[in-house]
Design an enzyme around this catalytic site. Structure first.
Site, short mmCIF file in Angstrom:
data_model
loop_
_atom_site.label_atom_id
_atom_site.label_comp_id
_atom_site.label_asym_id
_atom_site.label_seq_id
_atom_site.Cartn_x
_atom_site.Cartn_y
_atom_site.Cartn_z
N ARG A 136 0.81 -1.23 0.00
CA ARG A 136 0.00 0.00 0.00
C ARG A 136 0.84 1.27 0.00
NH1 ARG A 136 -5.49 -0.14 1.47
NH2 ARG A 136 -6.35 -2.10 0.76
N ARG A 165 -2.55 6.83 0.70
CA ARG A 165 -2.93 8.07 1.39
C ARG A 165 -1.95 8.58 2.43
NH1 ARG A 165 -8.79 5.92 2.71
NH2 ARG A 165 -7.52 4.06 2.68
N ARG A 177 -5.03 12.70 -5.70
CA ARG A 177 -6.35 12.11 -5.53
C ARG A 177 -7.46 13.16 -5.58
NH1 ARG A 177 -10.42 10.44 -4.08
NH2 ARG A 177 -10.96 8.67 -2.77
N ASP A 232 -6.20 -1.92 -7.73
CA ASP A 232 -6.82 -2.55 -6.57
C ASP A 232 -7.08 -4.01 -6.89
OD1 ASP A 232 -8.04 -1.64 -3.82
OD2 ASP A 232 -9.30 -3.23 -4.62
N TYR A 244 -15.00 -10.75 -0.87
CA TYR A 244 -15.67 -9.49 -1.24
C TYR A 244 -16.90 -9.74 -2.12
CZ TYR A 244 -11.86 -6.85 0.77
OH TYR A 244 -10.97 -6.31 1.65
O1 CP3 Z 1 0.32 -1.38 -2.64
C1 CP3 Z 1 0.07 -0.38 -3.34
O2 CP3 Z 1 0.36 0.77 -3.01
C2 CP3 Z 1 -0.57 -0.60 -4.68
C3 CP3 Z 1 -1.97 -0.34 -4.76
C4 CP3 Z 1 -2.96 -1.19 -3.96
C5 CP3 Z 1 -4.17 -0.65 -3.46
N1 CP3 Z 1 -4.91 -1.68 -2.95
C6 CP3 Z 1 -4.54 0.76 -3.54
C7 CP3 Z 1 -5.69 1.26 -2.76
C8 CP3 Z 1 -2.95 -2.55 -3.66
C9 CP3 Z 1 -1.87 -3.57 -3.91
C10 CP3 Z 1 -4.20 -2.85 -3.03
C11 CP3 Z 1 -4.59 -4.20 -2.62
C12 CP3 Z 1 -5.84 -4.39 -1.87
N2 CP3 Z 1 -7.04 -3.76 -2.02
C13 CP3 Z 1 -6.00 -5.39 -0.89
C14 CP3 Z 1 -4.96 -6.38 -0.47
C15 CP3 Z 1 -3.89 -5.82 0.37
C16 CP3 Z 1 -4.29 -5.38 1.73
O3 CP3 Z 1 -4.07 -4.21 2.05
O4 CP3 Z 1 -4.80 -6.22 2.47
C17 CP3 Z 1 -7.33 -5.31 -0.40
C18 CP3 Z 1 -7.94 -6.15 0.68
C19 CP3 Z 1 -7.98 -4.28 -1.15
C20 CP3 Z 1 -9.42 -3.84 -1.05
C21 CP3 Z 1 -9.48 -2.43 -0.65
N3 CP3 Z 1 -9.25 -1.36 -1.49
C22 CP3 Z 1 -9.70 -1.89 0.65
C23 CP3 Z 1 -10.02 -2.72 1.88
C24 CP3 Z 1 -9.59 -0.50 0.55
C25 CP3 Z 1 -9.58 0.49 1.66
C26 CP3 Z 1 -10.81 1.25 1.89
C27 CP3 Z 1 -10.57 2.27 3.01
O5 CP3 Z 1 -11.53 2.71 3.61
O6 CP3 Z 1 -9.42 2.60 3.29
C28 CP3 Z 1 -9.30 -0.18 -0.79
C29 CP3 Z 1 -9.10 1.16 -1.34
C30 CP3 Z 1 -7.70 1.47 -1.79
N4 CP3 Z 1 -6.87 0.62 -2.47
C31 CP3 Z 1 -7.03 2.73 -1.62
C32 CP3 Z 1 -5.78 2.59 -2.24
C33 CP3 Z 1 -4.72 3.65 -2.39
C34 CP3 Z 1 -7.60 3.96 -0.95
C35 CP3 Z 1 -8.52 4.62 -1.93
C36 CP3 Z 1 -8.57 6.12 -1.80
O7 CP3 Z 1 -7.63 6.82 -2.24
O8 CP3 Z 1 -9.61 6.61 -1.33
#
Ligand code: CP3
Length: 344
Positions: free
Chosen positions: A25, A29, A38, A74, A149
């Site tokens: 990640r 943010r 963003r 994602d 999911y």
């Molecule tokens: O690692 C990186 O920086 C690359 C990008 C990446 C994102 N998500 C960006 C993201 C990767 C590899 C993921 C994987 C991901 N997404 C996972 C597996 C890894 C982990 O962290 O367990 C999972 C479970 C998801 C599903 C998901 N997407 C969740 C649970 C969320 C968070 C929602 C929240 O309230 O925070 C996301 C959103 C997300 N994915 C964001 C980012 C940068 C935040 C979105 C935003 O900018 O608002």
């Protein structure tokens, strides 16, 4: 700029001058620059616009000094073209979750270049932009984590819908998992063909299963994904969240690298995994909220546990948390480089 291949060599368990480090990640943010980017677009639009996705991917490489870039996207992106509407609120949400056979029958196994061309375009753009500076990691969710999911409709505490499907209708569960597995194999191979130099399979929720259920309901599908990859020269990282009790089984999925969270010490994890498998991890992401000298002490402790044996990629045990102070993330990356440097 010399080619920094520390990460790829560590994935292959080859000796390195310095331990490579990146953060799950990392394109997110906690970075001021990400929050600025963003403001221009919502999260899904960023994922679907190769120039924006590439720009986000580059931020931690340029600002934090990590040794690998991970594609900004994602894990849920390939699910939408299977036929499910996806929203981010900002937590992910499928408004019409999978609950019956008709819905599973209706799911497609899409062609990635046709259905999510923006992912492969971002990979191609990034390989040009990175120009060998650091390797580019592609990724996918593991079939089981994607199923959580799709069936729950979003995050969950107890996974009652998915586990009910598993236990009550194992044949239907298998039909769903077969479609997800085929989708993931095509999706990752398309990223590899576009230029991803390593791929990570995120099984974030694999650890909610007992060892027996993991073996029956998760491992066979992850193993099929890994076996189905065109992985020549492309290391495969397999991360299972809360997976320390499952390591002896995770090993059987056949990855080059196993991602480990902080609930087990890395020397112990390596004993279970055996030689030839590299480990990635495993600082607790909340440790980045400690004072910098304490972060440094914990980095040293993990490096000491691994010792001189090759095959360690430093990372957090899960994704970096959005409120993490940027200076602390930078201090973490610097500490890994400083304390792992081989002298002479
Ligand atoms: O690692 C990186 O920086 C690359 C990008 C990446 C994102 N998500 C960006 C993201 C990767 C590899 C993921 C994987 C991901 N997404 C996972 C597996 C890894 C982990 O962290 O367990 C999972 C479970 C998801 C599903 C998901 N997407 C969740 C649970 C969320 C968070 C929602 C929240 O309230 O925070 C996301 C959103 C997300 N994915 C964001 C980012 C940068 C935040 C979105 C935003 O900018 O608002």
């Amino acid at each position: 700029m010399a080619f920094n291949d520390l990460f790829l060599r560590a994935c292959r368990s080859e000796p390195v001058e310095m331990t490579p480090v990146w953060m799950m990640r990392q394109a997110g943010r906690f970075l001021e620059s990400y929050r600025a980017l963003r403001k221009k677009a919502d999260f899904l639009t960023m994922c679907k616009t190769p120039e924006l996705a590439a720009a986000a991917t580059m931020l931690p490489v340029n600002e934090v000094g990590v040794d690998a870039a991970i594609l900004f996207s994602d894990i849920l992106i390939p699910i939408e073209p299977m036929g499910m509407e996806l929203q981010f609120t900002p937590a992910p949400l499928f408004p019409d979750p999978i609950r019956n056979r008709a819905q599973i029958d209706a799911l497609r196994v899409p062609d990635p270049e046709e259905s999510v061309p923006f992912v492969m375009d971002a990979v191609r753009l990034l390989r040009k932009e990175l120009d060998g500076k650091v390797p580019l990691i592609g990724f996918s969710g593991a079939p089981f984590t994607l199923a959580t999911y799709m069936v729950e409709g979003g995050g969950s505490k107890s996974y009652i819908h998915l586990k009910s499907l598993m236990y009550q209708e194992p044949g239907l569960y298998a039909a769903l998992m077969d479609k997800i597995t085929d989708t993931v194999i095509r999706y990752l191979n398309a990223q590899i063909a576009a230029g991803a130099q390593a791929v990570q399979v995120f099984d974030t929720w694999g650890g909610i299963l007992s060892p027996g259920d993991y073996e029956t309901f998760d491992l066979p599908y992850t193993r099929r994904v890994i076996e189905g990859l065109n992985r020549e020269g492309v290391p495969v990282i397999h991360y299972v969240g809360t997976g320390s009790a499952l390591l002896s089984k995770i090993k059987e999925a056949g990855s080059d690298v196993v991602g480990v969270d902080w609930r087990i010490d890395l020397d112990e994890a390596r004993k279970i995994l055996g030689p030839g498998i590299a480990v990635q991890g495993n600082l607790d992401p909340t440790a980045l909220f400690a004072p910098i000298p304490e972060i440094e002490r914990r980095v040293k402790e993990i490096l000491d546990r691994v010792g001189d044996a090759p095959g360690h990629i430093f990372n957090l045990g899960h994704g970096i948390l959005p409120p993490t102070p940027e200076a602390h993330a930078k201090a973490f990356v610097d500490a890994v480089h400083r304390y792992s440097k081989k002298s002479g």
